[in-house]
Structure formats: C-alpha cells, structure tokens
Scaffold this motif. Sequence first.
Motif, mmCIF file in Angstrom:
data_model
loop_
_atom_site.group_PDB
_atom_site.id
_atom_site.type_symbol
_atom_site.label_atom_id
_atom_site.label_comp_id
_atom_site.label_asym_id
_atom_site.label_seq_id
_atom_site.Cartn_x
_atom_site.Cartn_y
_atom_site.Cartn_z
ATOM 1 N N PHE A 149 -4.547 -14.572 -11.202
ATOM 2 C CA PHE A 149 -3.127 -14.218 -11.221
ATOM 3 C C PHE A 149 -2.508 -14.604 -9.884
ATOM 4 N N PHE A 150 -1.259 -15.026 -9.946
ATOM 5 C CA PHE A 150 -0.520 -15.323 -8.720
ATOM 6 C C PHE A 150 0.747 -14.486 -8.744
ATOM 7 N N LEU A 151 0.773 -13.463 -7.892
ATOM 8 C CA LEU A 151 1.907 -12.540 -7.873
ATOM 9 C C LEU A 151 2.966 -13.016 -6.885
ATOM 10 N N THR A 152 4.214 -13.009 -7.330
ATOM 11 C CA THR A 152 5.311 -13.365 -6.429
ATOM 12 C C THR A 152 6.387 -12.286 -6.556
ATOM 13 N N ALA A 153 7.337 -12.311 -5.634
ATOM 14 C CA ALA A 153 8.523 -11.448 -5.729
ATOM 15 C C ALA A 153 9.522 -12.001 -4.727
ATOM 16 N N SER A 154 10.792 -11.721 -4.954
ATOM 17 C CA SER A 154 11.815 -12.235 -4.040
ATOM 18 C C SER A 154 11.609 -11.625 -2.656
ATOM 19 N N ILE A 155 12.120 -12.317 -1.662
ATOM 20 C CA ILE A 155 11.963 -11.824 -0.289
ATOM 21 C C ILE A 155 12.642 -10.458 -0.120
ATOM 22 N N GLU A 156 13.775 -10.263 -0.807
ATOM 23 C CA GLU A 156 14.489 -8.967 -0.711
ATOM 24 C C GLU A 156 13.607 -7.837 -1.250
ATOM 25 N N THR A 157 13.027 -8.075 -2.425
ATOM 26 C CA THR A 157 12.164 -7.051 -3.032
ATOM 27 C C THR A 157 10.972 -6.747 -2.137
ATOM 28 N N ARG A 158 10.363 -7.807 -1.619
ATOM 29 C CA ARG A 158 9.158 -7.593 -0.804
ATOM 30 C C ARG A 158 9.491 -6.832 0.481
ATOM 31 N N ALA A 159 10.616 -7.185 1.101
ATOM 32 C CA ALA A 159 11.000 -6.514 2.348
ATOM 33 C C ALA A 159 11.302 -5.034 2.083
ATOM 34 N N LEU A 160 11.981 -4.766 0.973
ATOM 35 C CA LEU A 160 12.290 -3.369 0.638
ATOM 36 C C LEU A 160 11.025 -2.560 0.367
ATOM 37 N N ARG A 161 10.083 -3.200 -0.332
ATOM 38 C CA ARG A 161 8.817 -2.509 -0.629
ATOM 39 C C ARG A 161 8.102 -2.156 0.680
ATOM 40 N N ARG A 162 8.069 -3.123 1.599
ATOM 41 C CA ARG A 162 7.397 -2.883 2.893
ATOM 42 C C ARG A 162 8.089 -1.761 3.666
ATOM 43 N N LEU A 163 9.429 -1.794 3.618
ATOM 44 C CA LEU A 163 10.208 -0.774 4.334
ATOM 45 C C LEU A 163 9.862 0.615 3.796
ATOM 46 N N ASN A 164 9.857 0.748 2.474
ATOM 47 C CA ASN A 164 9.557 2.042 1.853
ATOM 48 C C ASN A 164 8.127 2.486 2.149
ATOM 49 N N GLU A 165 7.231 1.519 2.110
ATOM 50 C CA GLU A 165 5.820 1.805 2.397
ATOM 51 C C GLU A 165 5.695 2.381 3.810
ATOM 52 N N GLN A 166 6.412 1.761 4.749
ATOM 53 C CA GLN A 166 6.330 2.217 6.141
ATOM 54 C C GLN A 166 7.006 3.575 6.301
ATOM 55 N N LEU A 167 8.092 3.788 5.571
ATOM 56 C CA LEU A 167 8.774 5.084 5.652
ATOM 57 C C LEU A 167 7.857 6.210 5.194
ATOM 58 N N THR A 168 7.093 5.945 4.130
ATOM 59 C CA THR A 168 6.177 6.992 3.644
ATOM 60 C C THR A 168 5.082 7.277 4.671
ATOM 61 N N LYS A 169 4.831 6.297 5.544
ATOM 62 C CA LYS A 169 3.819 6.524 6.590
ATOM 63 C C LYS A 169 4.468 7.104 7.843
ATOM 64 N N GLY A 170 5.785 7.331 7.781
ATOM 65 C CA GLY A 170 6.484 7.904 8.931
ATOM 66 C C GLY A 170 6.884 6.868 9.972
ATOM 67 N N ILE A 171 6.773 5.575 9.607
ATOM 68 C CA ILE A 171 7.154 4.518 10.557
ATOM 69 C C ILE A 171 8.583 4.085 10.237
ATOM 70 N N VAL A 172 9.459 4.153 11.231
ATOM 71 C CA VAL A 172 10.844 3.738 11.005
ATOM 72 C C VAL A 172 10.958 2.257 11.358
ATOM 73 N N SER A 173 11.373 1.435 10.390
ATOM 74 C CA SER A 173 11.506 0.005 10.675
ATOM 75 C C SER A 173 12.877 -0.489 10.227
ATOM 76 N N ASN A 174 13.123 -1.729 10.582
ATOM 77 C CA ASN A 174 14.408 -2.336 10.292
ATOM 78 C C ASN A 174 14.206 -3.410 9.222
ATOM 79 N N LEU A 175 15.041 -3.360 8.182
ATOM 80 C CA LEU A 175 14.861 -4.257 7.037
ATOM 81 C C LEU A 175 14.902 -5.735 7.454
#
Length: 220
Positions: free
Chosen positions: A140-166
């Motif tokens: 399988f080759f998984l892709t996603a738009s850059i916007e989706t991927r950046a948002l996912r990373r942002l949310n992932e970091q927020l759940t870990k308590g890391i504040v980042s900039n989109l």
Amino acid sequence: MIIAIDGPAASGKSTTAKLIAEKLNFIYIDTGAMYRAVALYALKNNLDISNHKNLIKIINSITIRFERINNENHIFLNNIDVTSEIRLPEITKLSSNIATKKIIRDKMVEIQRLLAINQKIIMDGRDIGTVVFPNANYKFFLTASIETRALRRLNEQLTKGIVSNLEDIKNDLIWRDKNDSEREFSPLIKAEDAIEVDTSNMTIEEQVKYILKVLQGDIA
Ligand code: DC
C-alpha cells in the motif's frame, strides 16, 4: 506473509499499520523508528554524518531491537529504550539526512529482512514495497494532502502537550518530502504494484476498513 505500507511523513502509515497488526495478529515494524535510532546515536556521540568513517563506526556500534511492552512497540538502541527520545524534532531532520546514506540503509534493510523471517509482518516506511520486500504479499502507498498531514501532526503534538505552529510543521513536512523523495538510494516512491490510498478525506477507521477489505479480497 508481508504487508508493506509506504508513504510520506504523516500520511497515517503507522496508526493504520498498528491497528491492522492488532486486528490480524501481525507483528508491526516501524522502520522510520530505526532510522531515527541511528540518528540519535550519531547525535549523542557527536558523529558528523558527512564523514564516511563515522558511518562505518555507527553501523559497527549499534544494535537495534523491538520489544512489546504493555501492548506498545518499544525500540531499543544498544539495549536502551529510546522510544520517546527518537521523536525529538532534531532527530526527525537528522533521520531523514542519515537515511540518504547507502551504508546505513543497507544495514537497516538487513535487519528488517531478518525480522520478517517466518513471521506475519506489517512493515511501514519509505522503501518497503520497492526495496526491502519487492515480493511482499500486499503493498500500500498512503498519501494525503500537505494540509491534512500538517493538521494531523499538529493535533498529534497537541495531545502530547507540545505547542507547535502549523506553518512550521508544514514547512518541515515539505522539506522532508523533498529530501526523502529526491535522494539517490531507495527514494520514497510508490512501487508499481502498490495500491495507492489517498487518506486526505478518510478517518483512521476508514483507512483501516479499506485496507482490511483489500486484504480480504473484497477490493481488487
Ligand atoms: O517514518 P518516519 O517519519 O519516522 O521516518 C523518519 C525518516 O527516516 C524519514 O524522513 C525517512 C527515513 N526513512 C527511510 O528513509 N526509509 C524507511 N523505510 C523509513 C524511514
């Protein structure tokens, strides 16, 4: 039995692979974690990775193994659990750079193939379907738009308590996509026979469901 899942950073590979592994009772191997562990070793030992002698030193000094602890995969570098440490931002960039080195890749691929002997494995990375297991049962080759991927990373970091900039996350992902896809050895590329899944508008549950359907032969 080998299932290969490749794709760019934050395309949902590891979350999907983990859930499929649980459902099918497969062993899940995150190969990105291996390149991250090598980067951590270089950083900790102050080894400049542009010097080939240092790369030889690295491959001769490291052992990497995975262990299942409380239902989570842990990675051990020279018998030390580095599961959390390898997620630091400086390691992310260095791992992408260290992954351009052929001598390092050869060593990782050797370990990856050994891990799969006589196992039911789902492995995620960048070159699993193209180089590590060109004869994998499913790719399988998984892709996603850059916007989706950046948002996912942002949310992932927020759940870990890391504040980042989109915007910063987006720029880091764009840099890594380029570095991983344009390198000379085993670049990030879809294997000809891999099934491409664009996860931009899919939830994790939908991704898992789709892949399970393919594995069960419901989707060609
Ligand atoms: O999957 P990840 O983002 O944790 O991987 C970190 C880096 O390791 C990634 O930028 C490229 C490299 N990598 C690779 O070259 N080949 C793999 N099979 C897995 C990761």
